[in-house]
Design an enzyme around this catalytic site. Structure first.
Site, PDB file in Angstrom:
ATOM      1  N   SER A   1       0.826  -1.208   0.000  1.00  0.00           N
ATOM      2  CA  SER A   1       0.000   0.000   0.000  1.00  0.00           C
ATOM      3  C   SER A   1       0.859   1.257   0.000  1.00  0.00           C
ATOM      4  O   SER A   1       1.929   1.303   0.631  1.00  0.00           O
ATOM      5  CB  SER A   1      -0.895   0.013   1.242  1.00  0.00           C
ATOM      6  OG  SER A   1      -1.560   1.263   1.376  1.00  0.00           O
TER       7      SER A   1
ATOM      8  N   TYR B   1      -2.030   5.383  -4.445  1.00  0.00           N
ATOM      9  CA  TYR B   1      -3.081   6.385  -4.276  1.00  0.00           C
ATOM     10  C   TYR B   1      -2.647   7.650  -5.001  1.00  0.00           C
ATOM     11  O   TYR B   1      -1.460   8.014  -4.989  1.00  0.00           O
ATOM     12  CB  TYR B   1      -3.312   6.705  -2.804  1.00  0.00           C
ATOM     13  CG  TYR B   1      -4.197   5.719  -2.078  1.00  0.00           C
ATOM     14  CD1 TYR B   1      -5.500   5.477  -2.505  1.00  0.00           C
ATOM     15  CD2 TYR B   1      -3.741   5.049  -0.944  1.00  0.00           C
ATOM     16  CE1 TYR B   1      -6.318   4.590  -1.841  1.00  0.00           C
ATOM     17  CE2 TYR B   1      -4.556   4.157  -0.264  1.00  0.00           C
ATOM     18  CZ  TYR B   1      -5.846   3.932  -0.722  1.00  0.00           C
ATOM     19  OH  TYR B   1      -6.652   3.048  -0.057  1.00  0.00           O
TER      20      TYR B   1
ATOM     21  N   THR C   1      -5.394   2.853  -7.267  1.00  0.00           N
ATOM     22  CA  THR C   1      -6.738   2.850  -6.689  1.00  0.00           C
ATOM     23  C   THR C   1      -7.454   4.143  -7.069  1.00  0.00           C
ATOM     24  O   THR C   1      -6.950   5.236  -6.812  1.00  0.00           O
ATOM     25  CB  THR C   1      -6.671   2.709  -5.162  1.00  0.00           C
ATOM     26  OG1 THR C   1      -6.091   1.445  -4.836  1.00  0.00           O
ATOM     27  CG2 THR C   1      -8.056   2.790  -4.539  1.00  0.00           C
TER      28      THR C   1
ATOM     29  N   LYS D   1      -7.747  -0.311  -9.812  1.00  0.00           N
ATOM     30  CA  LYS D   1      -8.544  -0.912  -8.745  1.00  0.00           C
ATOM     31  C   LYS D   1      -9.673   0.029  -8.335  1.00  0.00           C
ATOM     32  O   LYS D   1      -9.443   1.215  -8.089  1.00  0.00           O
ATOM     33  CB  LYS D   1      -7.659  -1.207  -7.529  1.00  0.00           C
ATOM     34  CG  LYS D   1      -8.393  -1.840  -6.352  1.00  0.00           C
ATOM     35  CD  LYS D   1      -7.412  -2.145  -5.223  1.00  0.00           C
ATOM     36  CE  LYS D   1      -8.072  -2.819  -4.050  1.00  0.00           C
ATOM     37  NZ  LYS D   1      -8.978  -1.908  -3.325  1.00  0.00           N
TER      38      LYS D   1
ATOM     39  N   HIS E   1     -14.082  -1.363  -2.449  1.00  0.00           N
ATOM     40  CA  HIS E   1     -13.204  -0.985  -1.343  1.00  0.00           C
ATOM     41  C   HIS E   1     -13.661  -1.624  -0.032  1.00  0.00           C
ATOM     42  O   HIS E   1     -13.559  -1.025   1.051  1.00  0.00           O
ATOM     43  CB  HIS E   1     -13.130   0.531  -1.192  1.00  0.00           C
ATOM     44  CG  HIS E   1     -11.772   1.044  -0.792  1.00  0.00           C
ATOM     45  ND1 HIS E   1     -10.864   1.515  -1.699  1.00  0.00           N
ATOM     46  CD2 HIS E   1     -11.166   1.139   0.419  1.00  0.00           C
ATOM     47  CE1 HIS E   1      -9.766   1.899  -1.072  1.00  0.00           C
ATOM     48  NE2 HIS E   1      -9.919   1.672   0.231  1.00  0.00           N
TER      49      HIS E   1
END
Length: 358
Positions: free
Chosen positions: A105, A126, A152, A228, A252
């Site tokens: 992440s 992100y 994402t 995603k 999510h």
């Protein structure tokens, strides 16, 4: 001794601070989509085949150019040191031993380079307000050897997670977003009636991400690119036109738009729209090997597994959880009469009549 992935959750709840448990377990709003994800999986039925001569199913899959032992990966999940002092490193090592991908992440509590040094990894990106930081993260992930970039796209702003607001949740001092330059952030600053993690997201994330940004990323990302957070087949088709290598059908985990369609219900139309052109993965609600089989039968290349692995991490059971999930996949394949994942995709899929009595 846990006999299902669900057995890890009560064990984790016993050892975790209540606010940390809620941070992981909770969804957005009234948590309708969180519950819907499970209800939708439970409603799916499979028609097994018989007399196939299958004695030892082979669940390996090849995705994004790499062969893996089992058709699931560790989903990207933030701040894993909240669950265990070793955090991401412990779960990544377990993924390596299981022969599955680990997704790092952007908000990992261990630097991405350290995690990538433990196991073959994908990197989840992100989209941040500072484009220079985005560029830096892409370059760092590529240089660290990550084999795919998973951006994402369903978090223009963090969903309103009422458990965190009521708990006034903030990160403890020893947990930080280690991939970002400013590691002491608003996420550490608790305030009455606010989620500090949500405040940090609001300040750091770019809310107005567009297809133009994805096009820009495609030109600068030399490794396979996955998007995603797709639920609508029209968005999946547009992503293929941009040149992505895969999509993840995901709501999510019920943590963004409350009332969104269950991911497993959105999977079929997305597969129909793009499966010949790119990999299709699924996350949100996967809790067993049977769930994995159901997703593959509908057309997914494989799935991402999230919360159950965090519960296992909290009680140092990550290896056990992954081994259990692998056994469940093989058992389900054997009972369905499937020698491999190609046979799973030929199974007839139906839907149970509700309500189902307990």
């Amino acid at each position: 001794m846990p006999e299902t992935l669900a057995d890890f959750e009560p064990l984790a709840r016993e050892v975790l601070p209540a606010a940390v448990y809620d941070f992981v377990a909770g969804g957005s709003g009234s948590e309708h989509t969180l519950r819907l994800n499970r209800a939708a999986f439970d409603a799916i039925t499979l028609t097994p085949r018989i007399l196939t001569g299958t004695a030892k199913p082979n669940p390996f899959w090849t995705v994004l150019g790499t062969r893996w032992e089992l058709p699931f990966a560790v989903a990207p999940m933030a701040y894993q040191k909240l669950l265990h002092p070793e955090g991401e490193l412990l779960l990544a090592a377990a993924a390596s031993r299981a022969g599955i991908p680990y997704t790092i992440s952007t908000l990992s509590s261990v630097p991405l380079e350290k995690i990538a040094g433990v196991t073959p990894s994908w990197f989840q990106l992100y989209w941040l307000r500072d484009r220079h930081v985005v560029t830096s993260l892409v370059e760092r992930a590529v240089n660290a050897g990550c084999s795919a970039m998973m951006v994402t796209v369903d978090v223009p702003v963090m969903g309103r997670r009422l458990r965190d607001i009521r708990n006034e949740f903030a990160l403890p001092p020893d947990v930080a977003p280690e991939n970002l330059v400013d590691k002491v952030t608003q996420a550490h600053a608790g305030a009455p009636g606010l989620s500090a993690v949500a405040a940090h997201t609001a300040s750091a994330f770019e809310p107005a991400v567009s297809w133009r940004d994805l096009e820009w990323l495609r030109t600068r990302c030399p490794i396979p690119l996955v998007v995603k957070g797709i639920l609508d087949p029209r968005d999946a088709r547009r992503a293929v036109e941009v040149g992505v290598d895969g999509v993840v059908v995901s709501n999510h985990g019920g943590r963004q738009l409350d009332g969104a369609v269950a991911s497993i219900d959105a999977l079929g139309p997305v597969v129909d729209a793009v499966s010949k052109d790119c990999a299709v993965l699924l996350d949100s609600g996967v809790r067993s090997g049977l769930d994995v089989l159901k997703a593959v039968a509908i057309g997914a290349s494989g799935v991402l597994v999230g919360r159950p692995l965090l519960w296992a991490l909290a009680v140092e059971g990550a290896d056990e959880a992954l081994a259990l999930l692998g056994r469940e996949v093989r058992d389900a394949m054997l009972l369905a009469g499937c020698a491999d994942l190609a046979a799973v995709r030929e199974l007839s899929v139906g839907r149970a009549t509700w309500p189902i009595s307990s």
